[in-house]
Design an enzyme around this catalytic site. Structure first.
Site, PDB file in Angstrom:
ATOM      1  N   HIS A   1       0.799  -1.239   0.000  1.00  0.00           N
ATOM      2  CA  HIS A   1       0.000   0.000   0.000  1.00  0.00           C
ATOM      3  C   HIS A   1       0.827   1.283   0.000  1.00  0.00           C
ATOM      4  O   HIS A   1       0.256   2.378   0.010  1.00  0.00           O
ATOM      5  CB  HIS A   1      -0.955  -0.011   1.204  1.00  0.00           C
ATOM      6  CG  HIS A   1      -1.765  -1.258   1.275  1.00  0.00           C
ATOM      7  ND1 HIS A   1      -1.427  -2.311   2.101  1.00  0.00           N
ATOM      8  CD2 HIS A   1      -2.862  -1.641   0.580  1.00  0.00           C
ATOM      9  CE1 HIS A   1      -2.296  -3.283   1.917  1.00  0.00           C
ATOM     10  NE2 HIS A   1      -3.174  -2.914   1.008  1.00  0.00           N
TER      11      HIS A   1
ATOM     12  N   GLY B   1      -7.547  11.492   8.316  1.00  0.00           N
ATOM     13  CA  GLY B   1      -8.265  10.441   7.595  1.00  0.00           C
ATOM     14  C   GLY B   1      -8.225  10.675   6.086  1.00  0.00           C
ATOM     15  O   GLY B   1      -8.041   9.754   5.298  1.00  0.00           O
TER      16      GLY B   1
ATOM     17  N   ARG C   1      -6.276  16.145   3.021  1.00  0.00           N
ATOM     18  CA  ARG C   1      -5.800  16.914   4.182  1.00  0.00           C
ATOM     19  C   ARG C   1      -4.285  16.754   4.335  1.00  0.00           C
ATOM     20  O   ARG C   1      -3.601  17.684   4.756  1.00  0.00           O
ATOM     21  CB  ARG C   1      -6.456  16.425   5.464  1.00  0.00           C
ATOM     22  CG  ARG C   1      -7.879  16.773   5.558  1.00  0.00           C
ATOM     23  CD  ARG C   1      -8.067  17.831   6.627  1.00  0.00           C
ATOM     24  NE  ARG C   1      -9.442  18.228   6.523  1.00  0.00           N
ATOM     25  CZ  ARG C   1      -9.982  19.302   7.035  1.00  0.00           C
ATOM     26  NH1 ARG C   1      -9.269  20.108   7.732  1.00  0.00           N
ATOM     27  NH2 ARG C   1     -11.244  19.580   6.879  1.00  0.00           N
TER      28      ARG C   1
ATOM     29  N   ARG D   1      -3.300   4.120  -4.471  1.00  0.00           N
ATOM     30  CA  ARG D   1      -4.722   4.363  -4.162  1.00  0.00           C
ATOM     31  C   ARG D   1      -5.028   5.817  -3.834  1.00  0.00           C
ATOM     32  O   ARG D   1      -5.982   6.098  -3.086  1.00  0.00           O
ATOM     33  CB  ARG D   1      -5.178   3.501  -2.968  1.00  0.00           C
ATOM     34  CG  ARG D   1      -5.315   2.049  -3.325  1.00  0.00           C
ATOM     35  CD  ARG D   1      -5.684   1.210  -2.126  1.00  0.00           C
ATOM     36  NE  ARG D   1      -5.661  -0.169  -2.524  1.00  0.00           N
ATOM     37  CZ  ARG D   1      -6.739  -0.949  -2.606  1.00  0.00           C
ATOM     38  NH1 ARG D   1      -7.910  -0.502  -2.278  1.00  0.00           N
ATOM     39  NH2 ARG D   1      -6.630  -2.197  -2.998  1.00  0.00           N
TER      40      ARG D   1
ATOM     41  N   ARG E   1      -2.596  10.664  14.931  1.00  0.00           N
ATOM     42  CA  ARG E   1      -3.816  10.824  14.130  1.00  0.00           C
ATOM     43  C   ARG E   1      -4.395  12.208  14.402  1.00  0.00           C
ATOM     44  O   ARG E   1      -4.597  12.582  15.570  1.00  0.00           O
ATOM     45  CB  ARG E   1      -4.812   9.725  14.496  1.00  0.00           C
ATOM     46  CG  ARG E   1      -6.211  10.002  14.046  1.00  0.00           C
ATOM     47  CD  ARG E   1      -7.126   8.798  14.082  1.00  0.00           C
ATOM     48  NE  ARG E   1      -8.516   9.185  14.271  1.00  0.00           N
ATOM     49  CZ  ARG E   1      -9.268   9.805  13.357  1.00  0.00           C
ATOM     50  NH1 ARG E   1      -8.775  10.113  12.180  1.00  0.00           N
ATOM     51  NH2 ARG E   1     -10.529  10.123  13.626  1.00  0.00           N
TER      52      ARG E   1
ATOM     53  N   GLY F   1      -7.674  13.946  13.507  1.00  0.00           N
ATOM     54  CA  GLY F   1      -8.950  13.625  12.875  1.00  0.00           C
ATOM     55  C   GLY F   1     -10.103  14.475  13.360  1.00  0.00           C
ATOM     56  O   GLY F   1      -9.917  15.517  13.986  1.00  0.00           O
ATOM     57  N   SER F   2     -11.295  13.991  13.039  1.00  0.00           N
ATOM     58  CA  SER F   2     -12.504  14.658  13.533  1.00  0.00           C
ATOM     59  C   SER F   2     -13.328  13.630  14.298  1.00  0.00           C
ATOM     60  O   SER F   2     -13.125  12.414  14.173  1.00  0.00           O
ATOM     61  CB  SER F   2     -13.305  15.234  12.363  1.00  0.00           C
ATOM     62  OG  SER F   2     -13.741  14.175  11.541  1.00  0.00           O
TER      63      SER F   2
ATOM     64  N   GLU G   1     -15.432   8.300  16.883  1.00  0.00           N
ATOM     65  CA  GLU G   1     -14.674   8.357  15.623  1.00  0.00           C
ATOM     66  C   GLU G   1     -14.453   6.912  15.181  1.00  0.00           C
ATOM     67  O   GLU G   1     -15.143   6.040  15.692  1.00  0.00           O
ATOM     68  CB  GLU G   1     -13.366   9.158  15.776  1.00  0.00           C
ATOM     69  CG  GLU G   1     -12.473   8.726  16.925  1.00  0.00           C
ATOM     70  CD  GLU G   1     -11.566   7.587  16.620  1.00  0.00           C
ATOM     71  OE1 GLU G   1     -10.576   7.804  15.894  1.00  0.00           O
ATOM     72  OE2 GLU G   1     -11.796   6.461  17.127  1.00  0.00           O
ATOM     73  N   MET G   2     -13.548   6.636  14.261  1.00  0.00           N
ATOM     74  CA  MET G   2     -13.546   5.293  13.683  1.00  0.00           C
ATOM     75  C   MET G   2     -12.182   4.607  13.589  1.00  0.00           C
ATOM     76  O   MET G   2     -12.070   3.556  12.952  1.00  0.00           O
ATOM     77  CB  MET G   2     -14.200   5.343  12.287  1.00  0.00           C
ATOM     78  CG  MET G   2     -15.610   5.902  12.333  1.00  0.00           C
ATOM     79  SD  MET G   2     -16.470   5.877  10.750  1.00  0.00           S
ATOM     80  CE  MET G   2     -16.810   4.124  10.589  1.00  0.00           C
ATOM     81  N   GLU G   3     -11.150   5.152  14.193  1.00  0.00           N
ATOM     82  CA  GLU G   3      -9.801   4.595  13.972  1.00  0.00           C
ATOM     83  C   GLU G   3      -8.971   4.289  15.223  1.00  0.00           C
ATOM     84  O   GLU G   3      -8.102   3.417  15.197  1.00  0.00           O
ATOM     85  CB  GLU G   3      -8.970   5.573  13.098  1.00  0.00           C
ATOM     86  CG  GLU G   3      -9.434   5.701  11.662  1.00  0.00           C
ATOM     87  CD  GLU G   3     -10.616   6.628  11.479  1.00  0.00           C
ATOM     88  OE1 GLU G   3     -10.863   7.461  12.390  1.00  0.00           O
ATOM     89  OE2 GLU G   3     -11.323   6.512  10.471  1.00  0.00           O
TER      90      GLU G   3
ATOM     91  N   SER H   1     -16.335  17.789  15.072  1.00  0.00           N
ATOM     92  CA  SER H   1     -16.924  18.302  13.826  1.00  0.00           C
ATOM     93  C   SER H   1     -18.441  18.223  13.863  1.00  0.00           C
ATOM     94  O   SER H   1     -19.117  18.889  13.094  1.00  0.00           O
ATOM     95  CB  SER H   1     -16.403  17.506  12.635  1.00  0.00           C
ATOM     96  OG  SER H   1     -16.744  16.138  12.803  1.00  0.00           O
ATOM     97  N   ASP H   2     -18.985  17.357  14.747  1.00  0.00           N
ATOM     98  CA  ASP H   2     -20.442  17.293  14.867  1.00  0.00           C
ATOM     99  C   ASP H   2     -20.824  16.846  16.264  1.00  0.00           C
ATOM    100  O   ASP H   2     -19.984  16.337  17.015  1.00  0.00           O
ATOM    101  CB  ASP H   2     -21.060  16.389  13.780  1.00  0.00           C
ATOM    102  CG  ASP H   2     -20.283  15.135  13.551  1.00  0.00           C
ATOM    103  OD1 ASP H   2     -19.466  15.102  12.607  1.00  0.00           O
ATOM    104  OD2 ASP H   2     -20.443  14.197  14.340  1.00  0.00           O
TER     105      ASP H   2
ATOM    106  N   ARG I   1     -14.707  23.879  10.010  1.00  0.00           N
ATOM    107  CA  ARG I   1     -13.905  22.647  10.091  1.00  0.00           C
ATOM    108  C   ARG I   1     -12.439  22.955   9.850  1.00  0.00           C
ATOM    109  O   ARG I   1     -11.555  22.423  10.509  1.00  0.00           O
ATOM    110  CB  ARG I   1     -14.338  21.659   9.009  1.00  0.00           C
ATOM    111  CG  ARG I   1     -15.345  20.656   9.464  1.00  0.00           C
ATOM    112  CD  ARG I   1     -15.695  19.777   8.271  1.00  0.00           C
ATOM    113  NE  ARG I   1     -16.790  18.909   8.611  1.00  0.00           N
ATOM    114  CZ  ARG I   1     -16.674  17.598   8.787  1.00  0.00           C
ATOM    115  NH1 ARG I   1     -15.524  17.000   8.620  1.00  0.00           N
ATOM    116  NH2 ARG I   1     -17.700  16.875   9.128  1.00  0.00           N
TER     117      ARG I   1
HETATM  118  N1  HPA Z   1     -19.203   8.941  14.144  1.00  0.00           N
HETATM  119  C1  HPA Z   1     -18.102   8.337  13.724  1.00  0.00           C
HETATM  120  N2  HPA Z   1     -17.057   8.988  13.247  1.00  0.00           N
HETATM  121  C2  HPA Z   1     -17.107  10.330  13.216  1.00  0.00           C
HETATM  122  C3  HPA Z   1     -18.221  11.014  13.631  1.00  0.00           C
HETATM  123  C4  HPA Z   1     -19.313  10.285  14.125  1.00  0.00           C
HETATM  124  O1  HPA Z   1     -20.338  10.838  14.511  1.00  0.00           O
HETATM  125  N3  HPA Z   1     -17.969  12.329  13.447  1.00  0.00           N
HETATM  126  C5  HPA Z   1     -16.725  12.425  12.926  1.00  0.00           C
HETATM  127  N4  HPA Z   1     -16.200  11.215  12.785  1.00  0.00           N
END
Ligand code: HPA
Length: 237
Positions: free
Chosen positions: A5, A21, A25, A44, A88, A90-91, A180-182, A204-205, A218
């Protein structure tokens, strides 16, 4: 040395890699903050760059979304490219009333609904924690710059869209700051290979109030988080 990769030479990454992510960025960081920039990954379109900030060597590369994606890049960076630190940047989505849009969250530890760390650790519930020195240095810098930040637990989820409202309720009740997801995946792979990792996110939210930052907001939040990471870079000439 190229890996499945990453098509860089073995010495083309710095010891510290900042990982947003979004690969665009990474390009933004390289173009706006670094000197002497060289592109080191194109596979990729997971754009990676090495350059200098204040004279110190640093790399930036996208991680993609989710624990499987960040884990495969972290695996190759830690094992094949001599990387010691992955930060990392991230948001995240807030899970607490007092964690507001644009605040910074330092992930001291990560809870997860993913099975990825059980697969890696023979079925056990690994305590996915940040490297203490990295955490301490970055938190001190945020304090010095009088930014609004939180330090605590983050929720690494495999589901960005989750139709079960109980998930958010449970995480909120247990004081988890944001989703978040990581991070859980990143912290476990760092532990496996004796390397260091830290996640810094901007909010971010807001998952309790259904609020979101605009694209402009952002960017501002991202810049202040990034500046902390750049000011904390270890010396590498
Ligand atoms: N969920 C998962 N990952 C995210 C979110 C969320 O609400 N906001 C930013 N990354």
């Amino acid at each position: 040395m190229t890996t499945p990769h990453i098509n860089a030479q073995a010495n083309e990454f710095a010891k510290t890699v900042l990982m947003p992510g979004d690969p665009l960025r990474a390009k933004y960081i390289a173009q706006n903050y670094l000197d002497d920039v060289k592109q080191v990954n194109t596979i990729r379109n997971m754009l990676g760059y090495t350059g200098r900030f204040n004279g110190n060597r640093v790399s930036v590369m996208g991680s993609g979304m989710g624990a499987p994606s960040i884990c495969l890049y972290a695996h190759e960076l830690y094992n094949e490219f001599g990387v010691e630190n992955i930060i990392r940047v991230g948001s995240c989505g807030s899970l607490q009333e007092h964690v507001e849009l644009n605040d910074i969250v330092f992930a001291m530890g990560a809870t997860t609904d993913s099975n990825i760390n059980r697969i890696r650790t023979s079925g056990y519930d690994f305590a996915a924690i940040a490297d203490y020195d990295l955490l301490q240095q970055h938190v001190s810098k945020a304090r010095q710059k009088e930014l609004k930040f939180h330090v605590g637990s983050i929720f690494t989820t495999d589901l960005f869209y989750n139709s079960n409202p109980q998930t958010v309720k449970t995480m909120t009740r247990f004081g988890v700051l944001a989703a978040e997801m990581e991070t859980a995946g990143l912290y476990c792979i760092a532990a496996e290979f004796g390397k260091k990792a830290l996640t810094i996110c901007t909010v971010s939210d807001h998952l309790l109030f259904s609020q979101q930052l605009s694209a402009n907001e952002r960017q501002t939040g991202f810049d202040s988080m990034l500046e902390i990471a750049l000011l904390c870079l270890p010396e590498e000439k």
